[in-house]
Write a protein that holds these residues in place. Structure first.
Motif, short mmCIF file in Angstrom:
data_model
loop_
_atom_site.label_atom_id
_atom_site.label_comp_id
_atom_site.label_asym_id
_atom_site.label_seq_id
_atom_site.Cartn_x
_atom_site.Cartn_y
_atom_site.Cartn_z
N TYR A 517 9.56 27.60 -56.58
CA TYR A 517 8.93 28.16 -57.76
C TYR A 517 7.79 27.23 -58.19
CZ TYR A 517 13.38 30.66 -57.96
OH TYR A 517 14.49 31.42 -57.67
N ASN A 518 6.72 27.81 -58.70
CA ASN A 518 5.58 27.02 -59.15
C ASN A 518 5.23 27.38 -60.59
OD1 ASN A 518 4.59 25.56 -56.61
ND2 ASN A 518 4.76 27.68 -55.90
N TYR A 519 4.87 26.40 -61.38
CA TYR A 519 4.39 26.64 -62.74
C TYR A 519 3.39 25.55 -63.10
CZ TYR A 519 7.32 22.93 -64.78
OH TYR A 519 7.90 21.72 -65.12
N GLU A 520 2.58 25.83 -64.12
CA GLU A 520 1.61 24.84 -64.58
C GLU A 520 2.21 24.04 -65.72
OE1 GLU A 520 -3.07 24.98 -65.19
OE2 GLU A 520 -2.04 25.83 -66.92
N GLY A 521 2.38 22.76 -65.51
CA GLY A 521 2.93 21.90 -66.55
C GLY A 521 1.88 21.55 -67.59
N ALA A 522 2.30 21.41 -68.84
CA ALA A 522 1.37 21.11 -69.94
C ALA A 522 0.84 19.68 -69.82
CB ALA A 522 2.09 21.30 -71.27
N GLU A 523 -0.32 19.46 -70.43
CA GLU A 523 -0.84 18.10 -70.55
C GLU A 523 -0.02 17.36 -71.60
OE1 GLU A 523 -4.94 15.70 -71.80
OE2 GLU A 523 -4.91 17.90 -71.69
N VAL A 524 0.47 16.19 -71.26
CA VAL A 524 1.33 15.44 -72.17
C VAL A 524 0.88 13.98 -72.23
CG1 VAL A 524 3.35 16.91 -71.85
CG2 VAL A 524 3.00 14.93 -70.35
N SER A 525 1.22 13.34 -73.35
CA SER A 525 0.96 11.92 -73.52
C SER A 525 1.94 11.37 -74.55
CB SER A 525 -0.48 11.68 -73.98
OG SER A 525 -0.74 10.30 -74.14
N PRO A 526 2.78 10.39 -74.15
CA PRO A 526 2.84 9.80 -72.81
C PRO A 526 3.49 10.73 -71.78
CG PRO A 526 4.57 8.91 -74.21
CD PRO A 526 3.72 9.77 -75.10
N PHE A 527 3.39 10.28 -70.52
CA PHE A 527 3.95 11.02 -69.39
C PHE A 527 5.19 10.29 -68.89
CE2 PHE A 527 3.89 11.11 -64.62
CZ PHE A 527 4.40 12.40 -64.47
N PHE A 528 6.23 11.04 -68.57
CA PHE A 528 7.48 10.44 -68.08
C PHE A 528 7.81 11.03 -66.71
CE2 PHE A 528 7.65 10.73 -72.69
CZ PHE A 528 7.90 9.42 -73.05
N HIS A 529 8.45 10.22 -65.88
CA HIS A 529 8.97 10.76 -64.63
C HIS A 529 10.22 9.97 -64.24
CE1 HIS A 529 7.19 7.48 -62.06
NE2 HIS A 529 6.36 7.41 -63.09
N VAL A 530 11.09 10.63 -63.50
CA VAL A 530 12.37 10.04 -63.09
C VAL A 530 12.16 9.21 -61.83
CG1 VAL A 530 14.71 10.54 -62.29
CG2 VAL A 530 13.69 11.92 -64.11
N VAL A 531 12.66 7.97 -61.85
CA VAL A 531 12.47 7.09 -60.69
C VAL A 531 13.77 6.83 -59.94
CG1 VAL A 531 10.40 6.00 -61.61
CG2 VAL A 531 12.63 5.04 -62.19
N GLU A 532 14.91 7.02 -60.60
CA GLU A 532 16.19 6.87 -59.89
C GLU A 532 17.32 7.45 -60.73
OE1 GLU A 532 18.10 2.62 -60.66
OE2 GLU A 532 16.04 2.38 -59.87
N GLY A 533 18.43 7.72 -60.06
CA GLY A 533 19.64 8.16 -60.75
C GLY A 533 19.86 9.65 -60.78
N ALA A 534 18.91 10.46 -60.32
CA ALA A 534 19.09 11.91 -60.35
C ALA A 534 19.99 12.35 -59.21
CB ALA A 534 17.74 12.61 -60.25
N ASP A 535 20.84 13.33 -59.47
CA ASP A 535 21.64 13.92 -58.41
C ASP A 535 20.83 14.93 -57.61
OD1 ASP A 535 24.04 12.55 -58.90
OD2 ASP A 535 24.48 13.87 -60.58
N ALA A 536 19.79 15.48 -58.24
CA ALA A 536 18.89 16.39 -57.53
C ALA A 536 17.50 16.24 -58.12
CB ALA A 536 19.38 17.84 -57.64
N GLU A 537 16.53 15.96 -57.26
CA GLU A 537 15.13 15.89 -57.69
C GLU A 537 14.53 17.27 -57.47
OE1 GLU A 537 13.43 12.70 -55.48
OE2 GLU A 537 14.54 11.15 -56.60
#
Length: 571
Positions: A517-537
């Protein structure tokens, strides 16, 4: 939480005069036959699973006709369709809805002087309705902004808009003098109408004020507001000057009212940091409390003057639309014993014509049938919006303007209507008392600021029973401080914070599925992303940053029967 004790009422124009806020019309009540020998009595209480309006003990569905500029024959047409309830729009002042505009009310201002309320004009307009429909039941909506004569008597109690004596200048919402004087004028109105021959035709009052009548106004920095803000702040911190000096760096009498530049300046991306901007965060709460307390003062006056017999309510609850104009205290309003309903405008409108009138009649038939049927919710999805978290956004980034950085909040709430399952909408504050047993999915749209107590409540009440929790952008970012670690500890996944991220195409692929699935993510500030610990990326940006992730059970929180958390970083 159980059955709510307040009713939301719907709106839609019927004469084409509504502006884009939809304030040209209102849905209120259908009629009940009043015994002339007794004073009419109205209330709201639970009925068949929903809070319901009762008129003389009979449950009624909310539906009515109104217009800013009504044609008398329309009342007869509505009566012929079986609709006998009307909203009569009146005003205390000759000023139009905010600012200098060449628009006039359909009736003159009722509040002519300190001790003079024009009851003759009220009775004249009630007569126009009753002459066309002897069964009419009427809610009087009355605009309560200050008249010019009042402004001239109390210049220190006015806002800073325009010149004194002009259309733009009017009361400050922080003026206790305005609240008291207006409440007394309302009491004269209610008692006078109740004593008239039309007294048993009036079932309630809707006092309004501010821009577009909708209990909203941008903060003003007049003398009255500054004085009240210091009083409010002093009381909020337990009248402890030492604590105030420690947190704000000044004694209460030395605290300066935040300037426009200070109010609109963010500390981290689009957020306020409580360690740097506590005063602005508190100002946002004060701003909303003053708006709400004004409305409640007027509703209390109606209740007192009618001995509790009549309905009363006002506009409020535009949390996602107007956080900058004092709409961040809905909980405070709903908790009041002095108010029966809160309404928001629907937007848009329909022209008056025969087909619309007939449609009203068809709606009435369906509505009257529905009132006797079971109406309890069967939703298994709950969507939560947190009005407190809006306080941690500077003025200007989330209001009705082209610079709004949080339009995605409304979009997320709207999208819940397209998921293929019914959902119930709540304030985050409802969570502590809400029966969660039937809910399989909880969506937290903007839980940016969560205290330690709220986090404990979520762990205890939500993270169990194989329930799905969906967290949208920056959940728990703010406690006593602002840190990505606060998000990590809530989600059980390591989250990293960066300055900003533009709009981006996000590719999403859920575990066990082949479709992307594809969608356009909103512009955000600050930006966060997951670097470890997820069971599914689950979702990635083009450069591979993980922005949608799934966590099953938890890494350190004991759960009953497990649960799943999905974190959507770019909404």
């Amino acid at each position: 939480m159980g059955t709510p004790t307040h009713i939301w009422m719907c709106w839609g124009a019927t004469d084409g005069t509504a502006d884009n806020t939809g304030t040209g019309a209102m849905c209120v009540l259908v009629p009940a036959q009043a015994n002339p020998a007794e004073k009419i009595r109205c209330e709201v209480k639970p009925h068949n699973g929903k809070t319901t309006v009762f008129v003389n003990g009979v449950p009624k569905f909310p539906m009515a006709f109104t217009s800013y500029y009504p044609e008398q024959y329309r009342y007869r047409q509505m009566a012929e369709q079986g609709i006998h309830t009307y909203l009569l729009i009146l005003t205390m002042t000759d000023k139009w809805l905010g600012g200098d505009m060449p628009v006039k009310w359909n009736t003159p201002g009722l509040w002519r002087g300190p001790d003079e309320v024009d009851l003759a004009t009220v009775e004249e307009n009630l007569k126009k309705i009753v002459d066309m429909d002897p069964e009419a039941l009427i809610v009087i909506r009355v605009f309560c902004d200050s008249p010019i004569w009042w402004d001239l008597l109390h210049p220190e109690e006015t806002n800073t808009q325009g010149k004194l004596g002009g259309q733009g200048r009017r009361q400050s919402f922080s003026s206790l003098v305005w609240r008291k004087d207006t409440a007394e004028a309302l009491k004269k109105l209610v008692r006078g109408v109740s004593a008239s021959k039309y007294g048993n035709r009036v079932i309630g009052y809707m006092p309004t004020a501010g821009d577009t009548e909708e209990m909203s106004k941008h903060i003003d920095s007049g003398v009255c507001t500054q004085k009240r803000f210091r009083e409010w702040l002093f009381a909020r911190y337990g009248k402890d000057n030492g604590e105030i000096e420690r947190l704000f760096g000044n004694k209460i009498e030395e605290i300066a009212f935040p300037s426009p530049a200070e109010r609109s300046k963010a500390d981290c991306g689009n957020f306020l940091d409580p360690q740097k901007s506590r005063l602005v965060i508190e100002l946002r709460q004060f701003h909303s409390d003053e708006i709400v307390d004004s409305g409640l003062a007027f509703c209390k006056a109606v209740k007192e003057a009618s001995d509790g017999r009549l309905l009363t309510g006002t506009f409020y609850g535009y949390t996602q639309l107007w956080p900058d104009t004092g709409h961040l205290a809905l909980r405070r309003m709903l908790d009041s014993e002095h108010i029966d309903f809160v309404t928001t405008a629907g937007g848009g409108g329909a022209s008056e014509n025969d087909s619309i009138i007939k449609m009203f009649g068809q709606m009435r038939i369906a509505a009257e049938e529905s009132i006797s049927r079971p109406r309890g919710s069967v939703s298994q999805v709950a969507v939560f919006v947190d009005e407190n978290s809006f306080r941690y956004l500077p003025y200007g980034v989330s209001d009705r303007n082209k610079n709004n950085k949080f339009l995605w909040i409304r979009a997320q709430v709207g999208a819940a209507g397209y998921i293929g399952a019914p959902n119930d909408f709540y304030l985050f504050d409802d969570l502590k008392d809400l029966d969660l047993s039937r809910f399989r999915m909880l969506v937290f749209v903007n839980a940016f600021a969560l205290s330690e107590e709220q986090r404990a409540m979520i762990r205890e009440r939500c993270m169990n029973d194989k329930r799905l929790l969906v967290w949208v952008y920056a959940p728990g970012l703010i406690k006593d401080n602002l840190s990505a670690d606060n998000i990590s500890s809530l989600l059980g996944m390591k989250v990293r914070m960066e300055a900003t991220h533009p709009k981006a195409q996000i590719s999403v692929k859920f575990p066990g599925e082949t479709k992307v699935y594809n969608y356009e993510g909103a512009e955000v500030s600050p930006f966060f992303h997951v670097v470890e610990g997820a069971d599914a990326e689950v979702g990635h940006t083009a450069e591979g940053r993980v922005v949608v992730a799934e966590k099953n059970d938890t890494f350190d929180i004991p759960c009953t029967n497990g649960m799943t958390r999905i974190f959507q970083i770019l909404p």
